[in-house]
Design a protein around this motif. Structure first.
Motif, PDB file in Angstrom:
ATOM      1  N   LEU A 262       0.793  -1.270  -0.102  1.00  0.00           N
ATOM      2  CA  LEU A 262       0.010   0.406   0.064  1.00  0.00           C
ATOM      3  C   LEU A 262       0.273   1.179   0.043  1.00  0.00           C
ATOM      4  O   LEU A 262       1.472   1.321   0.980  1.00  0.00           O
ATOM      5  CB  LEU A 262      -0.544  -0.154   1.473  1.00  0.00           C
ATOM      6  N   ALA A 264      -0.453   4.881  -0.005  1.00  0.00           N
ATOM      7  CA  ALA A 264      -1.091   6.146  -0.262  1.00  0.00           C
ATOM      8  C   ALA A 264      -0.896   7.234  -0.449  1.00  0.00           C
ATOM      9  O   ALA A 264      -0.351   7.572   0.625  1.00  0.00           O
ATOM     10  CB  ALA A 264      -2.507   5.297   1.029  1.00  0.00           C
ATOM     11  N   ILE A 291      -6.244  10.341   3.271  1.00  0.00           N
ATOM     12  CA  ILE A 291      -5.752   9.169   3.284  1.00  0.00           C
ATOM     13  C   ILE A 291      -5.969   9.569   4.256  1.00  0.00           C
ATOM     14  O   ILE A 291      -5.528   7.623   4.537  1.00  0.00           O
ATOM     15  CB  ILE A 291      -4.818   9.273   2.606  1.00  0.00           C
ATOM     16  N   TYR A 294      -7.059   5.298   5.748  1.00  0.00           N
ATOM     17  CA  TYR A 294      -6.365   3.929   5.066  1.00  0.00           C
ATOM     18  C   TYR A 294      -5.313   4.278   6.607  1.00  0.00           C
ATOM     19  O   TYR A 294      -4.448   3.206   7.262  1.00  0.00           O
ATOM     20  CB  TYR A 294      -5.545   4.557   4.406  1.00  0.00           C
ATOM     21  N   ARG A 295      -4.680   5.588   6.512  1.00  0.00           N
ATOM     22  CA  ARG A 295      -3.655   5.643   8.381  1.00  0.00           C
ATOM     23  C   ARG A 295      -4.153   5.107   9.014  1.00  0.00           C
ATOM     24  O   ARG A 295      -3.581   4.620  10.102  1.00  0.00           O
ATOM     25  CB  ARG A 295      -3.453   7.069   8.766  1.00  0.00           C
ATOM     26  N   LYS A 298      -4.491   1.021   9.133  1.00  0.00           N
ATOM     27  CA  LYS A 298      -3.044   0.838   9.629  1.00  0.00           C
ATOM     28  C   LYS A 298      -2.761   0.156  11.692  1.00  0.00           C
ATOM     29  O   LYS A 298      -1.966  -0.340  11.541  1.00  0.00           O
ATOM     30  CB  LYS A 298      -2.238   0.755   8.176  1.00  0.00           C
ATOM     31  N   PHE A 358     -10.086  -4.411   5.385  1.00  0.00           N
ATOM     32  CA  PHE A 358      -8.786  -4.413   6.217  1.00  0.00           C
ATOM     33  C   PHE A 358      -8.171  -5.644   6.752  1.00  0.00           C
ATOM     34  O   PHE A 358      -7.554  -6.484   7.018  1.00  0.00           O
ATOM     35  CB  PHE A 358      -8.600  -3.380   5.916  1.00  0.00           C
TER      36      PHE A 358
END
Length: 508
Positions: A262, A264, A291, A294-295, A298, A358
Protein backbone atom coordinates in the motif's frame (compact mmCIF):
# COMPACT_ATOMS: atom_id res chain seq x y z
CA UNK A 1 31.50 -22.99 -10.04
CA UNK A 2 31.29 -19.33 -9.06
CA UNK A 3 28.12 -17.55 -10.17
CA UNK A 4 28.35 -14.33 -12.20
CA UNK A 5 27.02 -11.09 -10.71
CA UNK A 6 23.67 -9.65 -11.78
CA UNK A 7 24.24 -7.24 -14.67
CA UNK A 8 22.54 -6.30 -17.93
CA UNK A 9 24.77 -8.81 -19.69
CA UNK A 10 23.88 -11.58 -17.25
CA UNK A 11 20.19 -11.10 -18.01
CA UNK A 12 20.78 -11.96 -21.67
CA UNK A 13 21.68 -15.51 -20.64
CA UNK A 14 18.95 -18.00 -19.63
CA UNK A 15 20.48 -19.14 -16.35
CA UNK A 16 17.45 -19.09 -14.01
CA UNK A 17 15.70 -22.33 -13.03
CA UNK A 18 12.69 -20.41 -11.67
CA UNK A 19 10.31 -18.12 -13.60
CA UNK A 20 12.06 -14.75 -13.67
CA UNK A 21 10.47 -11.47 -14.76
CA UNK A 22 13.22 -9.71 -16.71
CA UNK A 23 13.10 -6.05 -17.81
CA UNK A 24 12.61 -5.00 -21.40
CA UNK A 25 15.99 -3.66 -22.68
CA UNK A 26 14.17 -0.50 -23.81
CA UNK A 27 13.78 0.53 -20.15
CA UNK A 28 17.47 1.47 -19.99
CA UNK A 29 16.86 4.33 -22.44
CA UNK A 30 14.00 5.93 -20.48
CA UNK A 31 14.51 9.45 -19.04
CA UNK A 32 15.12 10.11 -15.37
CA UNK A 33 11.82 11.29 -13.89
CA UNK A 34 12.31 10.59 -10.17
CA UNK A 35 14.84 11.82 -7.63
CA UNK A 36 14.90 9.46 -4.66
CA UNK A 37 16.56 10.20 -1.34
CA UNK A 38 17.44 6.86 0.23
CA UNK A 39 18.48 3.37 -0.85
CA UNK A 40 16.61 1.44 1.85
CA UNK A 41 14.67 -1.73 1.27
CA UNK A 42 11.26 -0.11 1.82
CA UNK A 43 11.82 2.37 -1.00
CA UNK A 44 13.16 -0.33 -3.30
CA UNK A 45 10.60 -2.96 -2.32
CA UNK A 46 7.58 -0.66 -2.53
CA UNK A 47 8.06 2.63 -4.39
CA UNK A 48 10.62 1.44 -6.93
CA UNK A 49 8.50 -1.66 -7.35
CA UNK A 50 5.61 0.52 -8.55
CA UNK A 51 7.84 2.45 -10.95
CA UNK A 52 9.28 -0.77 -12.37
CA UNK A 53 5.84 -2.33 -12.81
CA UNK A 54 4.48 0.79 -14.51
CA UNK A 55 7.44 0.81 -16.92
CA UNK A 56 6.70 -2.80 -17.83
CA UNK A 57 3.16 -1.73 -18.69
CA UNK A 58 4.38 1.17 -20.83
CA UNK A 59 2.74 3.73 -18.53
CA UNK A 60 5.26 5.61 -16.39
CA UNK A 61 8.21 5.52 -18.80
CA UNK A 62 10.79 6.91 -16.42
CA UNK A 63 13.67 5.90 -14.19
CA UNK A 64 14.93 6.85 -10.75
CA UNK A 65 18.10 8.70 -9.70
CA UNK A 66 18.93 7.61 -6.17
CA UNK A 67 20.74 9.90 -3.74
CA UNK A 68 22.63 8.04 -1.04
CA UNK A 69 22.77 10.34 1.97
CA UNK A 70 25.22 8.36 4.11
CA UNK A 71 28.40 6.41 3.48
CA UNK A 72 27.08 3.32 5.25
CA UNK A 73 26.85 0.10 3.27
CA UNK A 74 28.36 -0.71 -0.10
CA UNK A 75 28.15 2.47 -2.14
CA UNK A 76 29.33 0.79 -5.34
CA UNK A 77 26.89 -2.14 -5.27
CA UNK A 78 24.37 -0.46 -7.58
CA UNK A 79 27.04 0.54 -10.05
CA UNK A 80 28.47 -2.98 -10.27
CA UNK A 81 24.99 -4.33 -11.01
CA UNK A 82 23.94 -1.63 -13.51
CA UNK A 83 21.35 -0.44 -10.97
CA UNK A 84 19.58 -3.80 -11.10
CA UNK A 85 18.32 -5.80 -8.14
CA UNK A 86 16.15 -8.87 -7.65
CA UNK A 87 12.87 -8.50 -5.80
CA UNK A 88 11.53 -11.76 -4.38
CA UNK A 89 7.84 -11.53 -3.44
CA UNK A 90 6.72 -14.26 -1.04
CA UNK A 91 3.50 -14.55 0.88
CA UNK A 92 -0.16 -15.41 0.70
CA UNK A 93 -2.52 -14.08 -1.93
CA UNK A 94 -6.16 -14.86 -1.11
CA UNK A 95 -4.93 -17.74 1.02
CA UNK A 96 -2.74 -19.24 -1.69
CA UNK A 97 1.08 -19.26 -1.52
CA UNK A 98 2.72 -16.78 -3.88
CA UNK A 99 6.37 -16.62 -4.91
CA UNK A 100 7.63 -14.33 -7.67
CA UNK A 101 11.07 -13.28 -8.86
CA UNK A 102 11.46 -9.88 -10.55
CA UNK A 103 14.53 -8.02 -11.73
CA UNK A 104 13.83 -4.36 -10.96
CA UNK A 105 15.35 -1.98 -13.53
CA UNK A 106 13.81 1.27 -12.30
CA UNK A 107 17.07 2.74 -10.94
CA UNK A 108 19.27 4.48 -13.51
CA UNK A 109 22.15 5.46 -11.22
CA UNK A 110 23.06 6.11 -7.60
CA UNK A 111 24.82 9.26 -6.44
CA UNK A 112 26.56 9.93 -3.13
CA UNK A 113 25.40 13.17 -1.54
CA UNK A 114 28.71 13.49 0.24
CA UNK A 115 31.01 12.67 -2.67
CA UNK A 116 28.94 13.69 -5.70
CA UNK A 117 26.90 16.68 -4.54
CA UNK A 118 27.62 18.61 -7.75
CA UNK A 119 26.17 15.71 -9.75
CA UNK A 120 23.08 15.67 -7.51
CA UNK A 121 22.55 19.40 -8.11
CA UNK A 122 23.02 18.86 -11.86
CA UNK A 123 19.86 16.71 -11.79
CA UNK A 124 17.92 19.88 -10.98
CA UNK A 125 18.43 21.03 -14.58
CA UNK A 126 16.57 18.00 -15.97
CA UNK A 127 13.20 19.18 -17.37
CA UNK A 128 11.90 15.58 -17.37
CA UNK A 129 12.14 15.37 -13.59
CA UNK A 130 8.69 15.29 -11.98
CA UNK A 131 8.88 13.47 -8.67
CA UNK A 132 10.90 13.44 -5.46
CA UNK A 133 10.45 10.52 -3.05
CA UNK A 134 12.26 9.89 0.20
CA UNK A 135 12.65 7.64 3.17
CA UNK A 136 15.31 8.97 5.50
CA UNK A 137 13.79 7.38 8.66
CA UNK A 138 11.46 9.23 11.01
CA UNK A 139 14.29 11.42 12.37
CA UNK A 140 15.10 12.61 8.84
CA UNK A 141 12.28 15.16 8.73
CA UNK A 142 13.48 17.53 11.42
CA UNK A 143 14.68 21.12 11.46
CA UNK A 144 18.45 21.38 11.87
CA UNK A 145 18.99 24.67 13.67
CA UNK A 146 22.59 24.82 12.42
CA UNK A 147 21.85 23.95 8.78
CA UNK A 148 24.04 25.56 6.11
CA UNK A 149 22.40 25.48 2.69
CA UNK A 150 25.71 26.35 1.03
CA UNK A 151 27.46 23.28 2.40
CA UNK A 152 28.32 20.51 -0.04
CA UNK A 153 26.06 18.88 0.92
CA UNK A 154 23.81 20.40 3.61
CA UNK A 155 23.67 18.16 6.67
CA UNK A 156 19.96 17.31 6.85
CA UNK A 157 17.59 15.83 4.31
CA UNK A 158 15.33 18.94 4.35
CA UNK A 159 18.48 21.02 3.83
CA UNK A 160 19.54 18.95 0.84
CA UNK A 161 16.06 19.13 -0.67
CA UNK A 162 15.79 22.90 -0.15
CA UNK A 163 19.17 23.45 -1.79
CA UNK A 164 18.20 21.15 -4.69
CA UNK A 165 14.93 23.01 -5.26
CA UNK A 166 16.76 26.34 -5.17
CA UNK A 167 19.12 25.04 -7.83
CA UNK A 168 16.15 23.99 -9.96
CA UNK A 169 14.45 27.36 -9.51
CA UNK A 170 17.59 29.10 -10.74
CA UNK A 171 18.34 26.66 -13.58
CA UNK A 172 14.82 26.68 -15.05
CA UNK A 173 14.07 30.33 -14.63
CA UNK A 174 11.58 30.05 -11.80
CA UNK A 175 8.96 28.51 -14.09
CA UNK A 176 5.84 27.24 -12.35
CA UNK A 177 6.02 24.21 -14.63
CA UNK A 178 9.40 23.33 -13.15
CA UNK A 179 7.86 22.59 -9.76
CA UNK A 180 7.95 19.01 -8.49
CA UNK A 181 5.62 16.60 -6.75
CA UNK A 182 7.37 15.66 -3.51
CA UNK A 183 6.26 12.52 -1.66
CA UNK A 184 8.10 11.67 1.57
CA UNK A 185 7.38 8.19 2.92
CA UNK A 186 8.86 8.60 6.38
CA UNK A 187 6.51 7.05 8.93
CA UNK A 188 5.30 10.19 10.70
CA UNK A 189 1.87 11.81 10.46
CA UNK A 190 1.57 14.64 7.91
CA UNK A 191 5.05 13.91 6.59
CA UNK A 192 4.62 16.06 3.47
CA UNK A 193 3.20 19.02 5.37
CA UNK A 194 6.03 18.92 7.93
CA UNK A 195 8.70 18.60 5.25
CA UNK A 196 7.36 21.64 3.40
CA UNK A 197 7.25 23.70 6.60
CA UNK A 198 10.88 22.86 7.35
CA UNK A 199 12.03 23.62 3.79
CA UNK A 200 10.29 27.00 3.89
CA UNK A 201 11.85 27.77 7.27
CA UNK A 202 15.32 26.83 6.03
CA UNK A 203 14.90 28.96 2.91
CA UNK A 204 13.79 31.90 5.05
CA UNK A 205 16.68 31.46 7.50
CA UNK A 206 19.10 31.11 4.59
CA UNK A 207 18.09 34.50 3.24
CA UNK A 208 16.93 33.12 -0.12
CA UNK A 209 14.93 35.32 -2.47
CA UNK A 210 11.27 36.04 -1.76
CA UNK A 211 10.48 34.91 -5.31
CA UNK A 212 12.01 31.52 -4.55
CA UNK A 213 10.02 31.22 -1.33
CA UNK A 214 6.86 31.88 -3.32
CA UNK A 215 7.86 29.30 -5.98
CA UNK A 216 8.78 26.76 -3.30
CA UNK A 217 5.34 27.08 -1.74
CA UNK A 218 3.14 27.37 -4.82
CA UNK A 219 4.86 25.54 -7.70
CA UNK A 220 5.80 22.43 -5.73
CA UNK A 221 3.32 20.01 -4.22
CA UNK A 222 4.33 18.33 -0.97
CA UNK A 223 2.13 15.26 -0.42
CA UNK A 224 1.39 13.45 2.81
CA UNK A 225 1.70 9.72 2.28
CA UNK A 226 1.43 6.37 4.02
CA UNK A 227 3.41 3.26 3.11
CA UNK A 228 2.69 -0.28 4.21
CA UNK A 229 4.66 -3.32 3.15
CA UNK A 230 6.82 -5.70 5.16
CA UNK A 231 10.25 -5.71 3.51
CA UNK A 232 12.65 -7.53 5.83
CA UNK A 233 15.44 -6.92 3.34
CA UNK A 234 18.35 -9.14 2.50
CA UNK A 235 17.62 -12.76 3.45
CA UNK A 236 19.82 -14.89 5.67
CA UNK A 237 22.85 -16.57 4.14
CA UNK A 238 21.16 -19.94 3.57
CA UNK A 239 18.10 -18.45 1.84
CA UNK A 240 20.25 -16.09 -0.22
CA UNK A 241 22.41 -18.98 -1.42
CA UNK A 242 19.28 -20.90 -2.46
CA UNK A 243 17.85 -17.88 -4.29
CA UNK A 244 21.11 -17.31 -6.16
CA UNK A 245 21.35 -20.96 -7.19
CA UNK A 246 17.82 -20.76 -8.58
CA UNK A 247 18.56 -17.49 -10.37
CA UNK A 248 21.98 -18.44 -11.70
CA UNK A 249 23.67 -15.22 -10.58
CA UNK A 250 24.90 -13.39 -7.47
CA UNK A 251 22.94 -10.37 -6.27
CA UNK A 252 24.26 -8.24 -3.42
CA UNK A 253 21.08 -6.13 -3.51
CA UNK A 254 18.46 -8.90 -3.52
CA UNK A 255 15.53 -8.20 -1.23
CA UNK A 256 12.43 -10.08 -0.12
CA UNK A 257 8.99 -8.65 0.63
CA UNK A 258 5.48 -9.82 1.33
CA UNK A 259 2.84 -9.72 -1.39
CA UNK A 260 0.68 -7.03 0.24
CA UNK A 261 1.51 -3.41 -0.61
CA UNK A 262 0.00 0.00 0.00
CA UNK A 263 1.25 3.45 -0.99
CA UNK A 264 -1.45 5.98 -0.16
CA UNK A 265 -0.71 9.52 -1.33
CA UNK A 266 -2.70 12.62 -0.50
CA UNK A 267 -3.00 14.33 -3.86
CA UNK A 268 -5.04 15.64 -6.77
CA UNK A 269 -5.06 15.33 -10.56
CA UNK A 270 -1.57 16.82 -10.81
CA UNK A 271 -0.18 14.11 -8.57
CA UNK A 272 -2.00 11.44 -10.55
CA UNK A 273 -0.52 12.84 -13.74
CA UNK A 274 2.99 12.74 -12.27
CA UNK A 275 2.48 9.05 -11.53
CA UNK A 276 0.81 8.53 -14.93
CA UNK A 277 -2.28 7.35 -13.06
CA UNK A 278 -5.02 9.63 -14.36
CA UNK A 279 -7.23 6.74 -15.44
CA UNK A 280 -6.55 4.00 -12.93
CA UNK A 281 -3.92 3.38 -10.27
CA UNK A 282 -2.27 -0.02 -10.07
CA UNK A 283 -3.41 -2.18 -7.15
CA UNK A 284 -1.88 -0.91 -3.95
CA UNK A 285 -1.29 2.67 -5.13
CA UNK A 286 -3.92 5.10 -3.85
CA UNK A 287 -3.94 8.79 -4.79
CA UNK A 288 -6.81 10.62 -3.12
CA UNK A 289 -7.59 14.00 -1.51
CA UNK A 290 -7.92 12.33 1.90
CA UNK A 291 -5.93 9.26 2.99
CA UNK A 292 -6.81 9.37 6.69
CA UNK A 293 -8.93 6.23 6.45
CA UNK A 294 -5.88 4.23 5.32
CA UNK A 295 -3.80 5.64 8.16
CA UNK A 296 -6.45 4.80 10.74
CA UNK A 297 -7.01 1.27 9.45
CA UNK A 298 -3.28 0.50 9.46
CA UNK A 299 -2.56 2.20 12.79
CA UNK A 300 -5.48 0.62 14.65
CA UNK A 301 -5.95 -2.82 13.09
CA UNK A 302 -2.40 -3.76 12.13
CA UNK A 303 -0.21 -1.79 14.54
CA UNK A 304 -2.79 -1.69 17.34
CA UNK A 305 -3.38 -5.44 17.20
CA UNK A 306 0.36 -6.06 17.21
CA UNK A 307 0.78 -3.91 20.32
CA UNK A 308 -2.06 -5.51 22.28
CA UNK A 309 -1.05 -9.10 21.45
CA UNK A 310 2.77 -9.14 21.28
CA UNK A 311 3.40 -9.20 25.04
CA UNK A 312 0.78 -11.82 25.81
CA UNK A 313 1.84 -14.15 23.01
CA UNK A 314 5.51 -13.70 23.89
CA UNK A 315 4.86 -14.55 27.56
CA UNK A 316 2.91 -17.59 26.34
CA UNK A 317 6.12 -18.89 24.74
CA UNK A 318 5.68 -17.62 21.17
CA UNK A 319 8.57 -15.87 19.43
CA UNK A 320 7.08 -14.62 16.16
CA UNK A 321 3.77 -13.40 14.80
CA UNK A 322 3.69 -16.52 12.64
CA UNK A 323 4.08 -18.73 15.73
CA UNK A 324 1.10 -16.97 17.29
CA UNK A 325 -1.09 -17.47 14.24
CA UNK A 326 -0.15 -21.15 14.15
CA UNK A 327 -1.73 -21.69 17.58
CA UNK A 328 -5.55 -21.86 17.30
CA UNK A 329 -6.12 -20.29 20.72
CA UNK A 330 -3.68 -17.41 20.18
CA UNK A 331 -4.91 -16.90 16.61
CA UNK A 332 -8.51 -16.67 17.79
CA UNK A 333 -7.51 -14.08 20.39
CA UNK A 334 -5.73 -12.00 17.74
CA UNK A 335 -8.62 -12.21 15.26
CA UNK A 336 -11.46 -11.52 17.68
CA UNK A 337 -9.58 -8.70 19.43
CA UNK A 338 -9.03 -7.02 16.08
CA UNK A 339 -12.44 -7.49 14.52
CA UNK A 340 -14.75 -7.44 17.57
CA UNK A 341 -13.10 -4.85 19.84
CA UNK A 342 -10.68 -2.67 17.87
CA UNK A 343 -12.43 -2.30 14.52
CA UNK A 344 -15.71 -0.94 15.98
CA UNK A 345 -13.72 1.56 18.08
CA UNK A 346 -11.68 3.21 15.34
CA UNK A 347 -11.96 6.97 16.03
CA UNK A 348 -12.83 7.73 12.42
CA UNK A 349 -15.82 7.20 10.16
CA UNK A 350 -14.92 3.75 8.82
CA UNK A 351 -17.60 1.43 7.46
CA UNK A 352 -17.93 -2.06 8.91
CA UNK A 353 -17.21 -3.49 5.47
CA UNK A 354 -13.99 -1.51 5.02
CA UNK A 355 -12.74 -2.50 8.48
CA UNK A 356 -13.63 -6.16 7.92
CA UNK A 357 -11.91 -6.26 4.52
CA UNK A 358 -8.75 -4.58 5.80
CA UNK A 359 -8.72 -6.73 8.93
CA UNK A 360 -8.92 -9.94 6.90
CA UNK A 361 -5.99 -8.76 4.79
CA UNK A 362 -3.98 -8.09 7.96
CA UNK A 363 -4.73 -11.54 9.33
CA UNK A 364 -3.52 -13.10 6.08
CA UNK A 365 -0.32 -11.09 6.37
CA UNK A 366 0.15 -12.25 9.96
CA UNK A 367 -0.04 -15.85 8.66
CA UNK A 368 2.63 -15.32 5.98
CA UNK A 369 4.75 -18.51 6.21
CA UNK A 370 7.82 -16.75 4.80
CA UNK A 371 8.17 -13.91 7.32
CA UNK A 372 9.86 -14.02 10.72
CA UNK A 373 8.35 -10.99 12.51
CA UNK A 374 9.72 -11.22 16.03
CA UNK A 375 7.37 -10.37 18.89
CA UNK A 376 10.22 -8.86 20.89
CA UNK A 377 10.81 -6.36 18.10
CA UNK A 378 7.20 -5.25 18.34
CA UNK A 379 7.59 -4.61 22.10
CA UNK A 380 10.23 -1.91 21.46
CA UNK A 381 8.94 1.35 23.01
CA UNK A 382 5.90 -0.60 24.17
CA UNK A 383 4.46 2.21 26.30
CA UNK A 384 4.60 4.90 23.62
CA UNK A 385 3.03 2.52 21.10
CA UNK A 386 0.26 1.62 23.55
CA UNK A 387 -0.61 5.28 24.02
CA UNK A 388 -0.52 6.24 20.35
CA UNK A 389 -2.12 3.15 18.85
CA UNK A 390 -4.48 1.80 21.48
CA UNK A 391 -5.55 4.37 24.06
CA UNK A 392 -7.66 6.28 21.50
CA UNK A 393 -9.40 2.98 20.68
CA UNK A 394 -10.08 2.33 24.34
CA UNK A 395 -11.57 5.79 24.85
CA UNK A 396 -13.73 5.48 21.75
CA UNK A 397 -14.89 2.02 22.84
CA UNK A 398 -16.12 3.51 26.10
CA UNK A 399 -17.82 6.38 24.29
CA UNK A 400 -19.69 3.92 22.06
CA UNK A 401 -20.13 0.88 24.32
CA UNK A 402 -19.64 2.11 27.89
CA UNK A 403 -17.81 -0.93 29.31
CA UNK A 404 -14.33 -2.48 29.52
CA UNK A 405 -13.44 -4.62 26.46
CA UNK A 406 -12.37 -8.09 27.66
CA UNK A 407 -9.55 -8.94 25.26
CA UNK A 408 -8.19 -5.39 25.37
CA UNK A 409 -7.95 -5.65 29.17
CA UNK A 410 -6.08 -8.96 28.99
CA UNK A 411 -3.68 -7.58 26.38
CA UNK A 412 -3.07 -4.48 28.50
CA UNK A 413 -2.47 -6.59 31.62
CA UNK A 414 0.03 -8.72 29.72
CA UNK A 415 1.85 -5.52 28.72
CA UNK A 416 2.16 -4.60 32.41
CA UNK A 417 3.50 -8.06 33.22
CA UNK A 418 5.97 -7.92 30.33
CA UNK A 419 7.31 -4.66 31.83
CA UNK A 420 8.21 -6.40 35.10
CA UNK A 421 12.00 -6.15 35.30
CA UNK A 422 14.01 -8.74 37.22
CA UNK A 423 17.42 -7.30 36.43
CA UNK A 424 19.28 -4.26 35.16
CA UNK A 425 22.70 -3.84 33.53
CA UNK A 426 23.98 -0.42 32.53
CA UNK A 427 20.51 1.01 32.15
CA UNK A 428 19.20 -2.00 30.21
CA UNK A 429 16.34 -3.74 32.03
CA UNK A 430 15.44 -7.39 31.65
CA UNK A 431 12.32 -9.42 32.27
CA UNK A 432 12.16 -13.21 32.58
CA UNK A 433 10.24 -15.82 30.60
CA UNK A 434 10.55 -19.50 31.48
CA UNK A 435 13.72 -18.77 33.42
CA UNK A 436 15.38 -16.90 30.54
CA UNK A 437 15.97 -13.12 30.44
CA UNK A 438 14.55 -10.89 27.71
CA UNK A 439 15.29 -7.18 27.10
CA UNK A 440 12.73 -4.52 27.96
CA UNK A 441 13.44 -1.89 25.32
CA UNK A 442 11.27 0.95 26.55
CA UNK A 443 12.08 4.44 27.78
CA UNK A 444 9.64 3.83 30.64
CA UNK A 445 11.44 0.67 31.83
CA UNK A 446 12.97 2.33 34.92
CA UNK A 447 9.59 3.77 35.99
CA UNK A 448 7.92 0.38 35.68
CA UNK A 449 10.74 -1.31 37.58
CA UNK A 450 10.04 0.99 40.52
CA UNK A 451 6.29 0.60 40.06
CA UNK A 452 6.56 -3.16 40.42
CA UNK A 453 8.76 -2.72 43.49
CA UNK A 454 6.07 -0.44 45.00
CA UNK A 455 3.45 -3.16 44.62
CA UNK A 456 2.17 -2.72 41.05
CA UNK A 457 -1.05 -0.88 41.84
CA UNK A 458 -2.94 -0.76 38.53
CA UNK A 459 -4.73 2.46 39.47
CA UNK A 460 -1.37 4.19 39.90
CA UNK A 461 -0.11 3.35 36.42
CA UNK A 462 -3.43 4.25 34.82
CA UNK A 463 -3.33 7.63 36.60
CA UNK A 464 0.15 8.43 35.23
CA UNK A 465 -0.87 11.02 32.64
CA UNK A 466 2.64 11.44 31.13
CA UNK A 467 2.13 7.94 29.72
CA UNK A 468 -1.47 8.20 28.53
CA UNK A 469 -2.25 11.88 28.21
CA UNK A 470 -5.16 11.39 30.62
CA UNK A 471 -6.22 9.48 33.74
CA UNK A 472 -7.49 6.11 32.51
CA UNK A 473 -9.09 5.45 35.89
CA UNK A 474 -11.91 7.66 34.64
CA UNK A 475 -13.03 4.78 32.41
CA UNK A 476 -15.53 2.80 34.54
CA UNK A 477 -14.38 -0.71 35.39
CA UNK A 478 -11.16 -0.60 33.36
CA UNK A 479 -8.75 -0.56 36.33
CA UNK A 480 -10.65 -3.35 38.09
CA UNK A 481 -10.72 -5.60 35.03
CA UNK A 482 -7.04 -5.04 34.17
CA UNK A 483 -6.16 -5.75 37.81
CA UNK A 484 -8.08 -9.02 37.71
CA UNK A 485 -6.34 -10.06 34.50
CA UNK A 486 -2.91 -9.14 35.85
CA UNK A 487 -3.49 -11.18 39.03
CA UNK A 488 -4.64 -14.16 36.97
CA UNK A 489 -1.60 -13.95 34.67
CA UNK A 490 0.71 -14.08 37.68
CA UNK A 491 -1.18 -16.81 39.51
CA UNK A 492 -2.02 -19.25 36.70
CA UNK A 493 0.39 -18.26 33.96
CA UNK A 494 -0.24 -16.47 30.65
CA UNK A 495 -0.86 -19.60 28.54
CA UNK A 496 -3.50 -20.98 30.95
CA UNK A 497 -5.23 -17.60 31.27
CA UNK A 498 -5.32 -17.11 27.51
CA UNK A 499 -6.81 -20.55 26.97
CA UNK A 500 -9.39 -20.12 29.73
CA UNK A 501 -10.42 -16.65 28.57
CA UNK A 502 -10.88 -17.71 24.95
CA UNK A 503 -13.03 -20.67 25.95
CA UNK A 504 -15.27 -18.39 28.05
CA UNK A 505 -15.45 -15.61 25.47
CA UNK A 506 -16.16 -17.98 22.58
CA UNK A 507 -19.00 -19.63 24.55
CA UNK A 508 -20.47 -16.24 25.32
Amino acid sequence: MSLPPLTRETLTKPTATVPLHRPDPAVFDLPERVLQFGTGVLLRGLCDGFFDEANRQGRFNGRVVVVKSTDQGDGDAFGRQDGLFTHVIRGLDNGEPLEEYRVNASISRTLSARGQWADVLACAQNPDLQLVVSNTTEVGIQLDETENLNAAPPASFPGKLTRFLYERWQALGGSADAGLVIVPTELIPDNGTKLQEICLELAHRGGLEVAFLDWLETANQFCNSLVDRIVPGKPNAADLAEFERNLGYRDGLLLVSEAYRLWAIEGDERVKAAFDALDVCPPGLVIAPDIEIYRELKLRLLNGTHTLTCGLNFLCGKNTVRDSMGDPIAANFVERLMLDELAPAIPYDVSDEAAETFGRQVLERFRNPFLEHKLLSITTQYTAKMRMRNVPLLVTHYERQGYAPDRFCLGFAAYLLFMKAVGEDGGQYFGRRAGQPYPIQDEAAAWFCQWWERGADVAEVLAHEPFWGQDLNALPGFAERVGECLAALQERGPAAVLTESEVVLVKN
